[in-house]
Design a protein around this motif. Structure first.
Motif, short mmCIF file in Angstrom:
data_model
loop_
_atom_site.label_atom_id
_atom_site.label_comp_id
_atom_site.label_asym_id
_atom_site.label_seq_id
_atom_site.Cartn_x
_atom_site.Cartn_y
_atom_site.Cartn_z
N THR A 88 0.45 -1.59 -0.24
CA THR A 88 0.08 -0.10 -0.22
C THR A 88 1.26 0.79 -0.32
O THR A 88 1.91 1.62 0.94
N ALA A 89 0.64 2.09 -0.80
CA ALA A 89 1.58 3.09 -0.98
C ALA A 89 0.55 4.54 0.24
O ALA A 89 -0.72 4.84 0.44
N THR A 90 1.56 4.48 1.00
CA THR A 90 1.07 5.60 2.35
C THR A 90 1.61 6.47 2.46
O THR A 90 3.78 6.58 2.16
N TRP A 91 1.31 7.49 2.40
CA TRP A 91 2.80 9.07 2.53
C TRP A 91 2.30 9.46 3.94
O TRP A 91 0.99 9.19 4.53
N GLU A 92 3.31 10.02 4.47
CA GLU A 92 3.54 11.10 5.26
C GLU A 92 3.97 11.91 5.37
O GLU A 92 5.19 12.16 5.00
N GLY A 93 3.32 12.75 4.60
CA GLY A 93 4.73 14.41 4.32
C GLY A 93 4.98 13.67 3.41
O GLY A 93 4.68 13.72 2.07
N ASP A 94 6.20 14.51 2.91
CA ASP A 94 6.43 14.39 1.59
C ASP A 94 7.80 12.84 1.67
O ASP A 94 7.45 12.18 0.68
N ILE A 97 5.71 5.97 1.96
CA ILE A 97 6.12 4.23 1.90
C ILE A 97 5.72 3.46 1.61
O ILE A 97 4.62 3.17 0.93
N GLY A 98 6.39 2.54 1.19
CA GLY A 98 5.54 1.07 0.27
C GLY A 98 6.90 0.18 0.01
O GLY A 98 8.16 0.28 -0.48
N LEU A 99 6.80 -1.11 -0.21
CA LEU A 99 7.86 -2.34 -0.95
C LEU A 99 8.13 -1.62 -2.51
O LEU A 99 7.18 -1.17 -3.32
N GLY A 100 9.41 -1.46 -2.85
CA GLY A 100 9.86 -0.87 -3.86
C GLY A 100 9.80 0.34 -4.36
O GLY A 100 10.47 1.24 -5.33
N SER A 101 9.46 1.46 -2.87
CA SER A 101 9.28 2.72 -3.61
C SER A 101 10.75 2.89 -3.68
O SER A 101 10.80 4.02 -4.56
N ASN A 102 11.90 2.21 -3.16
CA ASN A 102 13.08 3.07 -2.54
C ASN A 102 14.05 1.73 -3.89
O ASN A 102 14.35 2.74 -4.84
N ASP A 103 14.14 1.13 -4.00
CA ASP A 103 14.32 -0.21 -4.93
C ASP A 103 13.74 -0.66 -5.14
O ASP A 103 13.08 -1.88 -4.95
N ALA A 104 13.29 -0.36 -6.89
CA ALA A 104 14.37 0.63 -7.37
C ALA A 104 13.01 1.32 -8.11
O ALA A 104 12.87 2.15 -8.92
#
Length: 354
Positions: A88-94, A97-104
């Motif tokens: 689940t794409a979870t926003w907290e301000g800027d 959070i979520g699997l694969g958000s950062n990589d990649a």
């Protein structure tokens, strides 16, 4: 640049969808559909082979060098320590959070936005954007399957989280299955030839010695024993001991050379699972490195493996996010990192001559 801002916003929305669609390695069909549809909706005729999706910018000319923008859309499996729902794409301000958000995911969507922005603009090179599968397992159905279809490539921009700094070298990987042989005997008597002791001698050599060529960017070749197994019962001297060694190679050795040198120094038989994931490096005077340095980018050697290892041409690894967040619980990316990432990708590639 209003157009670039709109494309960046669309890229962030795509990333939300990608996070919400499970794409564990070899199970990326859903995210491949999303990528295909995204390119089509933005006027870039997509192509697909398996779960690899790519597009070629208009004006392809065989006599011009080709630049590929490449990242991956598969992920590792989420660990039990996640406190947010990983799919689940979870926003907290800027923060997203979520699997694969950062990589990649952030790198993938940033490269897509960059490709869409540049595809109809004048360039001195052909441009391809490919978002591929099975990177996390170095699988045969990822970038390695796609490259033969793309023709000669002069330069690859590999999207991975590097805080938008230039990784100009990357360690390679060897996994070695090792077998120490001995002879069985009764543990109560001075009999047999203990294969476990032979294995421990070899492991001790790996702990206390290193190969002589040390890279200024990547350091020495790193060898780590990670698994060991021996013996059938407590009172029998084992005649076999199997252990596994994880080897991170530098660019001063081929993987085949490392295997040969280790075999010269170890008693155990060594069988590499693969030799294909070699270390890589790009020359510091390459135009893309010079362009990056002119933009204030730092250069460094990366200890982590990527699809660079499977690309037989010049590559740099650069992308938004931080490698330290990869494969960790509650992985995240910042919206601001994506915005600056797209901007910097465009700056790197605009008017580039290679």
């Amino acid at each position: 640049m209003p157009e670039l801002a709109a494309l960046t916003q669309a890229a962030v929305a795509l990333l939300e969808q990608l996070i919400g669609t499970p794409s564990i390695s070899r199970e990326e069909n859903g995210t491949a559909d999303l990528l295909f549809d995204f390119l089509a909706a933005h006027g870039a005729p997509p192509q697909r082979r398996g779960n690899n999706v790519w597009a070629v910018a208009p004006g392809y000319a065989p006599d011009r060098p080709t630049v590929i923008l490449s990242s991956h859309h598969d992920t590792v499996k989420p660990g039990a320590a996640w406190t947010y729902p990983p799919f689940t794409a979870t926003w907290e301000g800027d923060k997203l959070i979520g699997l694969g958000s950062n990589d990649a995911g952030a790198s993938a969507v940033s490269l897509l936005a960059t490709f869409l922005y540049l595809k109809d603009r004048p360039r001195a090179y052909n441009l391809i954007c490919a978002i591929t599968a099975e990177e996390e397992i170095s699988g045969a159905n990822g970038i390695a399957k796609l490259l033969p279809e793309l023709g000669p490539i002069a330069l690859g921009i590999v999207g991975e989280p590097t805080q938008m700094q230039l990784a100009i070298a990357e360690k390679g990987l060897l996994v070695l299955d090792c077998l120490a042989r001995g002879k069985t005997g009764h543990a109560a008597r001075d009999e047999g030839e203990n294969a476990l002791y032979k294995a421990l001698n070899d492991i001790n050599w790996l702990r206390n010695n290193q190969l002589p060529r040390v890279s200024p960017l990547l350091g020495p070749v790193k060898t780590t024993a990670t698994q060991i197994s021996a013996g059938l019962q407590h009172n029998v001297v084992p005649d076999e001991c199997r252990f596994v060694v994880d080897v991170r190679t530098n660019e001063l050795y081929s993987n085949a050379e490392v295997v040969e040198m280790l075999q010269q120094n170890l008693q155990s038989e060594i069988t590499p699972r693969s030799l294909r994931l070699n270390s890589s490096r790009i020359a510091v005077d390459h135009p893309i490195v010079q362009r990056g340095q002119a933009l204030g980018k730092e250069t460094y050697g990366s200890p982590t493996l990527s699809d660079q290892a499977l690309m037989p041409f010049a590559t740099v690894k650069i992308g938004p996010g931080d490698s330290a967040r990869s494969h960790t619980p509650d992985e995240f990316i910042l919206r601001s990192e994506i915005i600056s990432g797209v901007r910097d990708y465009v700056a790197l590639l605009t008017d580039l001559v290679i």
